[in-house]
Design a protein around this motif. Structure first.
Motif, PDB file in Angstrom:
ATOM      1  N   GLN A  59       0.822  -1.201   0.000  1.00  0.00           N
ATOM      2  CA  GLN A  59       0.000   0.000   0.000  1.00  0.00           C
ATOM      3  C   GLN A  59       0.864   1.263   0.000  1.00  0.00           C
ATOM      4  OE1 GLN A  59      -2.942  -0.143   3.231  1.00  0.00           O
ATOM      5  NE2 GLN A  59      -2.376  -2.266   3.552  1.00  0.00           N
ATOM      6  N   ILE A  60       0.269   2.347  -0.461  1.00  0.00           N
ATOM      7  CA  ILE A  60       0.880   3.658  -0.296  1.00  0.00           C
ATOM      8  C   ILE A  60      -0.244   4.673  -0.110  1.00  0.00           C
ATOM      9  CG2 ILE A  60       0.964   4.169  -2.778  1.00  0.00           C
ATOM     10  CD1 ILE A  60       3.664   5.613  -2.156  1.00  0.00           C
ATOM     11  N   TYR A  61      -0.039   5.616   0.797  1.00  0.00           N
ATOM     12  CA  TYR A  61      -1.079   6.592   1.099  1.00  0.00           C
ATOM     13  C   TYR A  61      -1.222   7.621  -0.014  1.00  0.00           C
ATOM     14  CZ  TYR A  61      -1.577   4.868   5.863  1.00  0.00           C
ATOM     15  OH  TYR A  61      -1.834   4.082   6.950  1.00  0.00           O
ATOM     16  N   THR A  62      -2.445   8.055  -0.236  1.00  0.00           N
ATOM     17  CA  THR A  62      -2.717   9.187  -1.117  1.00  0.00           C
ATOM     18  C   THR A  62      -3.162  10.343  -0.231  1.00  0.00           C
ATOM     19  OG1 THR A  62      -5.032   8.497  -1.431  1.00  0.00           O
ATOM     20  CG2 THR A  62      -3.413   7.683  -3.022  1.00  0.00           C
ATOM     21  N   MET A  63      -2.504  11.490  -0.366  1.00  0.00           N
ATOM     22  CA  MET A  63      -2.775  12.623   0.513  1.00  0.00           C
ATOM     23  C   MET A  63      -2.886  13.900  -0.300  1.00  0.00           C
ATOM     24  SD  MET A  63      -0.181  11.645   3.636  1.00  0.00           S
ATOM     25  CE  MET A  63       1.018  10.792   2.602  1.00  0.00           C
ATOM     26  N   SER A  64      -3.795  14.755   0.088  1.00  0.00           N
ATOM     27  CA  SER A  64      -3.973  16.026  -0.616  1.00  0.00           C
ATOM     28  C   SER A  64      -2.726  16.883  -0.451  1.00  0.00           C
ATOM     29  CB  SER A  64      -5.193  16.761  -0.053  1.00  0.00           C
ATOM     30  OG  SER A  64      -5.032  16.975   1.346  1.00  0.00           O
ATOM     31  N   GLY A  65      -2.383  17.591  -1.521  1.00  0.00           N
ATOM     32  CA  GLY A  65      -1.212  18.448  -1.505  1.00  0.00           C
ATOM     33  C   GLY A  65       0.102  17.722  -1.648  1.00  0.00           C
ATOM     34  N   MET A  66       0.056  16.406  -1.902  1.00  0.00           N
ATOM     35  CA  MET A  66       1.284  15.614  -2.050  1.00  0.00           C
ATOM     36  C   MET A  66       1.166  14.710  -3.270  1.00  0.00           C
ATOM     37  SD  MET A  66       2.000  14.545   1.937  1.00  0.00           S
ATOM     38  CE  MET A  66       3.660  13.975   1.606  1.00  0.00           C
ATOM     39  N   ALA A  67       2.280  14.485  -3.933  1.00  0.00           N
ATOM     40  CA  ALA A  67       2.329  13.566  -5.067  1.00  0.00           C
ATOM     41  C   ALA A  67       3.322  12.464  -4.737  1.00  0.00           C
ATOM     42  CB  ALA A  67       2.753  14.294  -6.343  1.00  0.00           C
ATOM     43  N   MET A  68       2.806  11.293  -4.413  1.00  0.00           N
ATOM     44  CA  MET A  68       3.637  10.155  -4.035  1.00  0.00           C
ATOM     45  C   MET A  68       3.935   9.298  -5.265  1.00  0.00           C
ATOM     46  SD  MET A  68       3.702  11.007  -0.908  1.00  0.00           S
ATOM     47  CE  MET A  68       4.581   9.628  -0.155  1.00  0.00           C
ATOM     48  N   LYS A  69       4.884   8.391  -5.110  1.00  0.00           N
ATOM     49  CA  LYS A  69       5.232   7.476  -6.198  1.00  0.00           C
ATOM     50  C   LYS A  69       5.190   6.035  -5.717  1.00  0.00           C
ATOM     51  CE  LYS A  69       8.308  10.341  -8.997  1.00  0.00           C
ATOM     52  NZ  LYS A  69       9.703  10.529  -9.428  1.00  0.00           N
ATOM     53  N   LEU A  70       4.768   5.160  -6.603  1.00  0.00           N
ATOM     54  CA  LEU A  70       4.745   3.729  -6.331  1.00  0.00           C
ATOM     55  C   LEU A  70       5.067   3.003  -7.627  1.00  0.00           C
ATOM     56  CD1 LEU A  70       4.074   1.290  -4.477  1.00  0.00           C
ATOM     57  CD2 LEU A  70       1.701   1.481  -5.274  1.00  0.00           C
ATOM     58  N   HIS A  71       6.100   2.169  -7.603  1.00  0.00           N
ATOM     59  CA  HIS A  71       6.494   1.396  -8.784  1.00  0.00           C
ATOM     60  C   HIS A  71       6.082  -0.057  -8.604  1.00  0.00           C
ATOM     61  CE1 HIS A  71       9.131   4.929  -9.188  1.00  0.00           C
ATOM     62  NE2 HIS A  71       9.113   4.657 -10.477  1.00  0.00           N
ATOM     63  N   LEU A  72       5.298  -0.569  -9.554  1.00  0.00           N
ATOM     64  CA  LEU A  72       4.844  -1.954  -9.531  1.00  0.00           C
ATOM     65  C   LEU A  72       5.029  -2.572 -10.915  1.00  0.00           C
ATOM     66  CD1 LEU A  72       1.476  -1.599  -7.545  1.00  0.00           C
ATOM     67  CD2 LEU A  72       3.695  -2.319  -6.648  1.00  0.00           C
ATOM     68  N   ILE A  73       4.874  -3.884 -10.972  1.00  0.00           N
ATOM     69  CA  ILE A  73       4.914  -4.588 -12.263  1.00  0.00           C
ATOM     70  C   ILE A  73       4.093  -5.864 -12.141  1.00  0.00           C
ATOM     71  CG2 ILE A  73       7.030  -5.866 -11.692  1.00  0.00           C
ATOM     72  CD1 ILE A  73       7.829  -5.600 -14.665  1.00  0.00           C
ATOM     73  N   ALA A  74       3.358  -6.196 -13.190  1.00  0.00           N
ATOM     74  CA  ALA A  74       2.599  -7.452 -13.254  1.00  0.00           C
ATOM     75  C   ALA A  74       3.346  -8.399 -14.182  1.00  0.00           C
ATOM     76  CB  ALA A  74       1.186  -7.204 -13.770  1.00  0.00           C
ATOM     77  N   GLU A  75       3.669  -9.572 -13.692  1.00  0.00           N
ATOM     78  CA  GLU A  75       4.479 -10.500 -14.477  1.00  0.00           C
ATOM     79  C   GLU A  75       3.653 -11.451 -15.332  1.00  0.00           C
ATOM     80  OE1 GLU A  75       7.035 -12.308 -11.596  1.00  0.00           O
ATOM     81  OE2 GLU A  75       8.421 -10.602 -11.586  1.00  0.00           O
ATOM     82  N   GLU A  76       2.334 -11.386 -15.194  1.00  0.00           N
ATOM     83  CA  GLU A  76       1.473 -12.206 -16.039  1.00  0.00           C
ATOM     84  C   GLU A  76       0.119 -11.522 -16.178  1.00  0.00           C
ATOM     85  OE1 GLU A  76      -0.383 -15.686 -13.514  1.00  0.00           O
ATOM     86  OE2 GLU A  76       1.778 -15.586 -13.105  1.00  0.00           O
ATOM     87  N   PRO A  77      -0.599 -11.796 -17.276  1.00  0.00           N
ATOM     88  CA  PRO A  77      -1.900 -11.141 -17.475  1.00  0.00           C
ATOM     89  C   PRO A  77      -2.928 -11.613 -16.457  1.00  0.00           C
ATOM     90  CG  PRO A  77      -1.529 -12.820 -19.151  1.00  0.00           C
ATOM     91  CD  PRO A  77      -0.246 -12.699 -18.392  1.00  0.00           C
ATOM     92  N   GLY A  78      -3.894 -10.752 -16.201  1.00  0.00           N
ATOM     93  CA  GLY A  78      -4.955 -11.133 -15.264  1.00  0.00           C
ATOM     94  C   GLY A  78      -5.701  -9.919 -14.751  1.00  0.00           C
ATOM     95  N   ASP A  79      -6.824 -10.175 -14.102  1.00  0.00           N
ATOM     96  CA  ASP A  79      -7.606  -9.137 -13.435  1.00  0.00           C
ATOM     97  C   ASP A  79      -7.280  -9.188 -11.948  1.00  0.00           C
ATOM     98  OD1 ASP A  79      -8.716  -8.563 -15.854  1.00  0.00           O
ATOM     99  OD2 ASP A  79     -10.653  -9.485 -15.449  1.00  0.00           O
ATOM    100  N   TYR A  80      -6.729  -8.107 -11.426  1.00  0.00           N
ATOM    101  CA  TYR A  80      -6.302  -8.064 -10.040  1.00  0.00           C
ATOM    102  C   TYR A  80      -7.174  -7.102  -9.236  1.00  0.00           C
ATOM    103  CZ  TYR A  80      -2.291 -10.231 -12.273  1.00  0.00           C
ATOM    104  OH  TYR A  80      -1.491 -11.059 -13.018  1.00  0.00           O
ATOM    105  N   MET A  81      -7.456  -7.496  -8.018  1.00  0.00           N
ATOM    106  CA  MET A  81      -8.293  -6.682  -7.143  1.00  0.00           C
ATOM    107  C   MET A  81      -7.509  -5.472  -6.649  1.00  0.00           C
ATOM    108  SD  MET A  81     -10.033  -7.752  -3.498  1.00  0.00           S
ATOM    109  CE  MET A  81      -8.423  -8.082  -2.787  1.00  0.00           C
TER     110      MET A  81
END
Length: 290
Positions: free
Chosen positions: A184-206
């Motif tokens: 997880q990473i928080y989303t906060m007003s007045g701030m721009a956060m970063k999160l790097h992810l990657i999906a290694e196979e196709p699919g529908d993720y929750m």
């Protein structure tokens, strides 16, 4: 007869528990990762659990053993030594082993914390795709600045391509989470956060909002779909050709509190994400630039 029934009940309880837990890896999505970051995080969970069990299991076994050995029973032969008060050997064992485990656990945690820093780019031959995320009451807005499109409560991206999420909030603080891809990473007003992810196979993720943010926070769920690059490009073209534009006035309407179905937009106002961030405080803009 009664003792035998109790023992049988205990054995059956353990068997039932083992049977229920046997499918946890599939049902608990955190234990079924589909991306590099998620797999590293699961490794940390398993390592931490294993190290804790090194202490917990012997303690539980000794507890049951001592209760059984020193239970009240006529004619029992267990040694009774009321004057015993100290054993250097035992003290060294039950203090030394936990200290060693805590040191190992601390070292592993520091290493993984550095390796899994959310703003740290994923080393990969492919260029990352940028997706700007805004948490609203009670919905998620995803903007694709490079493709010039946007979507609500639905995000699609190519498999095996790093994703650089840039996140902010135009509502109460929330927490962005795709459990099978990473933490997880928080989303906060007045701030721009970063999160790097990657999906290694196709699919529908929750995907979900993992932070209480008001009346309908439980409905802040979305689908994160990983596809081939060709399917992703086809989806982008479909959105551009069949969806309405997202205007500034349209965004103001969208940002009003309320739940939403999946929506797509063929264009977005220029600089909308940056305006949302600086709307509250330009001084608190963290991680919005490389």
């Amino acid at each position: 007869m009664l003792k035998g029934l109790r023992r049988l009940t205990a054995v059956l309880s353990m068997v039932a528990t083992a049977a229920l837990l046997s499918g946890c890896a599939e049902k608990v999505v955190v234990l079924n990762p589909k991306g590099e970051i998620g797999k590293h995080q699961m490794d940390l969970i398993l390592l931490s659990t294993a190290l804790c069990l090194v202490v917990i299991v012997p303690v539980l076994i000794l507890t049951f053993y001592l209760v059984w050995k020193y239970r009240h029973k006529p004619g029992r032969e267990a040694k009774y030594d009321p004057t015993w008060e100290h054993s250097t050997k035992l003290e060294a064992i039950w203090w030394g082993i936990p200290i060693v485990i805590i040191a190992i656990l601390g070292t592993i945690t520091v290493r993984y914390t550095h390796m899994l820093e959310p703003s740290r780019p994923i080393e990969h031959e492919a260029e990352p795709i940028v997706i700007q995320v805004t948490s609203l009451d009670w919905k998620w807005l995803f903007q694709y600045p490079e493709q010039g499109i946007a979507s609500v409560n639905y995000v699609q991206f190519p498999e095996d391509v790093p994703i650089r999420f840039e996140l902010t909030s135009d509502a109460p603080m929330n927490s962005f989470w795709i459990p099978q891809l990473g933490g997880q990473i928080y989303t906060m007003s007045g701030m721009a956060m970063k999160l790097h992810l990657i999906a290694e196979e196709p699919g529908d993720y929750m995907g979900m909002g993992a932070n209480f943010s008001g009346k309908d926070f439980g409905k802040m769920n979305f689908t994160a779909k990983a596809t081939s690059e060709e399917e992703f490009e086809a989806w982008v073209e479909q959105v551009k050709g069949s969806s309405p534009e997202l205007t500034t006035e349209g965004y103001v309407e969208l940002a009003k509190p309320g739940v939403s179905d999946v929506q797509t937009f063929s264009s977005i106002p220029e600089g909308l994400f940056e305006k949302i961030v600086t709307k509250y405080s330009s001084a608190h803009n963290h991680g919005s630039s490389d």
